[in-house]
Write a protein that holds these residues in place. Structure first.
Motif, PDB file in Angstrom:
ATOM      1  N   GLU A  11      44.417  29.898  42.973  1.00  0.00           N
ATOM      2  CA  GLU A  11      44.918  29.896  41.603  1.00  0.00           C
ATOM      3  C   GLU A  11      43.768  29.520  40.692  1.00  0.00           C
ATOM      4  OE1 GLU A  11      48.328  27.453  41.164  1.00  0.00           O
ATOM      5  OE2 GLU A  11      48.674  28.107  39.110  1.00  0.00           O
ATOM      6  N   SER A  12      43.581  30.279  39.645  1.00  0.00           N
ATOM      7  CA  SER A  12      42.539  29.900  38.692  1.00  0.00           C
ATOM      8  C   SER A  12      43.103  30.045  37.291  1.00  0.00           C
ATOM      9  CB  SER A  12      41.300  30.777  38.866  1.00  0.00           C
ATOM     10  OG  SER A  12      41.545  32.036  38.293  1.00  0.00           O
ATOM     11  N   GLU A  40      41.810  31.631  34.902  1.00  0.00           N
ATOM     12  CA  GLU A  40      41.611  33.001  34.436  1.00  0.00           C
ATOM     13  C   GLU A  40      42.612  33.978  35.050  1.00  0.00           C
ATOM     14  OE1 GLU A  40      39.187  34.445  32.331  1.00  0.00           O
ATOM     15  OE2 GLU A  40      39.025  32.350  31.710  1.00  0.00           O
ATOM     16  N   ARG A  41      42.748  33.928  36.410  1.00  0.00           N
ATOM     17  CA  ARG A  41      43.519  34.966  37.111  1.00  0.00           C
ATOM     18  C   ARG A  41      44.930  34.559  37.486  1.00  0.00           C
ATOM     19  NH1 ARG A  41      40.013  37.457  41.886  1.00  0.00           N
ATOM     20  NH2 ARG A  41      41.873  38.732  42.038  1.00  0.00           N
ATOM     21  N   TYR A  47      46.470  34.389  42.908  1.00  0.00           N
ATOM     22  CA  TYR A  47      46.002  35.651  43.484  1.00  0.00           C
ATOM     23  C   TYR A  47      45.643  35.466  44.954  1.00  0.00           C
ATOM     24  CZ  TYR A  47      41.284  33.770  42.872  1.00  0.00           C
ATOM     25  OH  TYR A  47      40.169  32.974  42.938  1.00  0.00           O
ATOM     26  N   SER A  92      43.107  35.898  47.675  1.00  0.00           N
ATOM     27  CA  SER A  92      41.654  36.058  47.681  1.00  0.00           C
ATOM     28  C   SER A  92      41.213  36.963  48.841  1.00  0.00           C
ATOM     29  CB  SER A  92      41.041  34.666  47.805  1.00  0.00           C
ATOM     30  OG  SER A  92      39.693  34.763  48.039  1.00  0.00           O
ATOM     31  N   GLU A 142      45.430  49.867  34.872  1.00  0.00           N
ATOM     32  CA  GLU A 142      44.648  49.467  33.707  1.00  0.00           C
ATOM     33  C   GLU A 142      44.514  50.683  32.819  1.00  0.00           C
ATOM     34  OE1 GLU A 142      41.496  46.678  35.429  1.00  0.00           O
ATOM     35  OE2 GLU A 142      40.499  47.630  33.710  1.00  0.00           O
TER      36      GLU A 142
END
Ligand SMILES: Nc1ncnc2c1ncn2[C@@H]1O[C@H](COP(=O)(O)OP(=O)(O)OP(=O)(O)O)[C@@H](O)[C@H]1O
Length: 639
Positions: free
Chosen positions: A165-166, A168-169, A172, A174, A221
């Motif tokens: 977990e960050s 920014e993201r 997720y 890894s 995206e």
């Protein structure tokens, strides 16, 4: 806010699904027996001899009978998710239901009736092609959660992948392989590769039973083809198509060895999913902490469950009478899921914002170099403090549960003490077995398989839950092998799975020998009195111990509360510091920028003056040259 869409789908009865099926498990299937399900538009109810059974009627967004096709389900529940995903909304569709009820059939389908995943893949590319003014970048990944470990299905011999977990993201996986894809055929080939790596196994219920939960993910995206102004945005959305493993009763699947271990993991993670749904379905104020972190499945699907996503759930069910209890459990899960609301938003990154973000990162990197990674340290500190806070919240909840148990135990002991005193007062009469016969009413929590011991003093046993047979709560949640507990959870007997987890650590102090249980009729009164007094004093001692423990736990709870609030304060302070520091750095950047603009302006003025001067010099040079030439000419003209 938008409610989760929920539909129920009945597969065809087993005999028509598999003409060779002769297992006695299905012999009473369909409407052959006394009870059957009746579908009525989007409602469903259980009938017993054609009369509705109270408390078994449900209404959903759709209820499908055996004749529905995957394409119709796709059209009603998933197509809108795909359109949303192409427009920048996160989307999740998953199939939930008991083993062999048709989840994989719904998600993958067959040659004649393609399932939701292949239909979605084609639809995404078609929908993207229709948006002629945007360009798309699509990535896919495919993972499974097998025995609570994450495997990458697109990488042969994948290592167990961790969840990170960050800031920014967010959450997720890894190291998960993400493949950029350009067309549906390419995705379907990758899916085929993933299917070959997926864990299937044979059980008595299903020759090809999924032994893992699978998550097929597409990241979409897009940006405008011709960016005309700074408001143009990049949209990023995530679409999850999930095929859950099915809950199973070990007695029916006949699982042992590896299959049994898989079954336990499957049931446990589905219970946790049910628990998360239960909590989310409670209304706002009572909701409290949502335990997403209890399983990898709920953690990965966090945004789909009450978060930033559009979600559809297809609950699959078996129509046979023998599976009525499991189907009821599935319907109860579905009706709670129906109460969950999500809050989907378009995930846009404004190009200006992206620029600013990049600049912020550059500044952060520079300041890190200058200040010895100060901001990174702060960020890590924030994450650490969050984790600490989460841990202390869990610890606080655990202690509260323990406290509650202690209180209950104390009450039981007090009650028992009072009983013993009463029986001392009536020492001229013997305790009769009949006096306790009514105690069976207290056995409300016994498991469906529990058996009454003949002629025993059921009252004392059931009141104090001494007999393991009558205990509704398993010692260790990890060893829950069949779905009895899952069923109880769905029926609402157990509303809080955390409570179960907490009880695993809690060791109930042993009860003293129940001296009142069997009373020899010929026992002299004074001996009996003595024995009762001894029991009484031992109970009193236990009561004292329990009170002392209660006080200690209350103190511990207070300490934890204080620690929790100081951690919260620290966290908000660190956040504030970081924001402040970032603001300062952005201001510095702005100042540097305006200095640069001023310098540019100076340079421009200087170069203008320079070119004017150069012009002036050139004309001077020309004039001088002309004068020199004239002089030279006049000197030659002289004799
Ligand atoms: N709607 C349907 N029409 C025809 N056959 C179906 C349907 N639903 C399920 N089946 C068949 O029933 C069997 C079991 O289905 P499936 O494997 O999809 O169940 P499942 O819920 O995924 O089971 P598990 O949880 O054990 O993986 C398969 O043979 C499947 O082809």
């Amino acid at each position: 806010m938008e409610k989760i869409s929920v539909a129920v789908r009945f597969r065809p009865p087993k005999s028509s699904v598999d003409a060779d099926a002769d297992s006695p498990s299905f012999s009473g299937g369909g409407a052959v027996g006394n009870r059957e399900w009746r579908i009525d538009d989007s409602g469903i109810s259980l009938l017993h001899r054609a009369v509705p059974v109270p408390g078994t009627s449900f209404v959903f967004d759709h209820v499908f009978n055996e004749s529905v096709t995957n394409a119709r389900i796709y059209g009603l529940l998933v197509r809108s998710l795909i359109r949303g995903a192409v427009d920048g909304f996160n989307g999740t569709a998953f199939a939930y239901g008991q083993t062999s009820s048709g989840k994989t059939f719904t998600m993958n389908g067959s040659g004649a009736d393609p399932g939701i995943i292949p239909l979605a893949v084609r639809d995404i590319f078609d929908t993207a092609a229709e948006a002629a003014d945007r360009e798309f970048l699509i990535r896919v990944s495919y993972m499974e959660i097998y025995n609570e470990e994450i495997n990458d299905l697109l990488t042969l011999g994948s290592e167990k992948l961790p969840i990170h977990e960050s800031l920014e993201r967010g959450v997720y996986v890894s190291g998960l392989r993400e493949e950029i894809v350009n067309n549906a055929e390419q995705v379907l080939q990758l899916l085929e590769l993933g299917e070959a790596n997926r864990h299937f196994g044979e059980t008595n219920m299903n020759v090809r039973s999924s032994r893992s939960h699978t998550i097929f993910r597409m990241v979409i995206e897009s940006s405008a083809k011709h960016q005309t102004n700074s408001e143009d945005a990049i949209r990023v959305s995530i679409l999850n198509l999930v095929d859950l493993a099915g809950s199973e009763r070990i007695a029916k699947t006949g699982a042992d060895g590896v299959r049994l271990k898989e079954g336990k993991h499957i049931n446990k993670s589905l219970m946790i999913l049910g628990n998360v749904i239960n909590k989310l379905s409670e209304n706002g104020k009572q909701r409290g902490h949502i335990p997403y972190r209890d399983s990898k499945l709920t953690r990965i699907l966090q945004s789909a469950l009450g978060g930033n996503a559009k979600t559809s759930i297809i609950c699959t069910a078996a129509p046979e009478e023998i599976h009525i209890e499991e189907t009821r459990g599935t319907l109860q899960f579905a009706s709670r899921a129906k109460c969950v609301s999500n809050c989907a938003q378009v995930n846009e990154i404004l190009t200006d914002a992206a620029l600013l973000k990049r600049q912020k990162l550059e500044i952060e990197e520079l300041s890190k170099k200058l200040q010895g990674s100060h901001s990174e340290v702060l960020e890590q500190l924030i994450l650490k403090q969050r984790n600490d806070m989460h841990k202390s919240e869990l610890e606080r909840d655990r202690l509260a549960m323990e406290l509650e148990e202690e209180r209950r135990l104390r009450e039981t002991l007090e009650h028992r003490l009072a009983e013993q005193k009463m029986s001392q007062n009536h020492n001229d009469t013997d305790i009769s077995v009949e006096q306790f016969a009514d105690s069976s009413q207290l056995d409300v929590l016994k498991t469906p398989d529990s058996k009454r011991t003949p002629d025993g003093f059921v009252a004392s046993r059931s009141r104090y839950l001494k007999d393991a047979e009558f205990s509704p709560i398993p010692e260790n949640l990890g060893s829950v092998a069949d779905e009895d507990l899952w069923m109880q959870l769905n029926k609402g007997c157990i509303t809080d799975l955390d409570m179960l987890e907490m009880t695993s650590d809690f060791k109930c102090p042993p009860f003293p020998e129940d001296t009142t249980a069997v009373v020899p009729l010929e026992e002299p009164i004074d001996v009996r009195c003595l024995r009762l007094e001894t029991a009484c004093s031992s109970d009193r001692q236990q009561l004292e111990d329990s009170k002392a423990r209660c006080t200690t736990l209350e103190k511990e709870l207070e300490l934890l509360k204080e620690e929790n609030s100081s951690l919260r304060q620290e966290l908000s302070k660190s956040k504030h510091d970081t924001d402040h520091e970032k603001e300062g750095l952005i201001k510095e950047l702005e100042t540097e920028r305006s200095k640069m603009e001023e310098l540019k302006q100076d340079i421009r003025l200087f170069s203008q003056a320079f070119s004017q001067r150069q012009g002036h010099l050139t004309s001077l040079h020309t004039k001088s040259k002309a004068i020199v030439e004239n002089c030279k000419a006049s000197r030659v003209a002289l004799p």
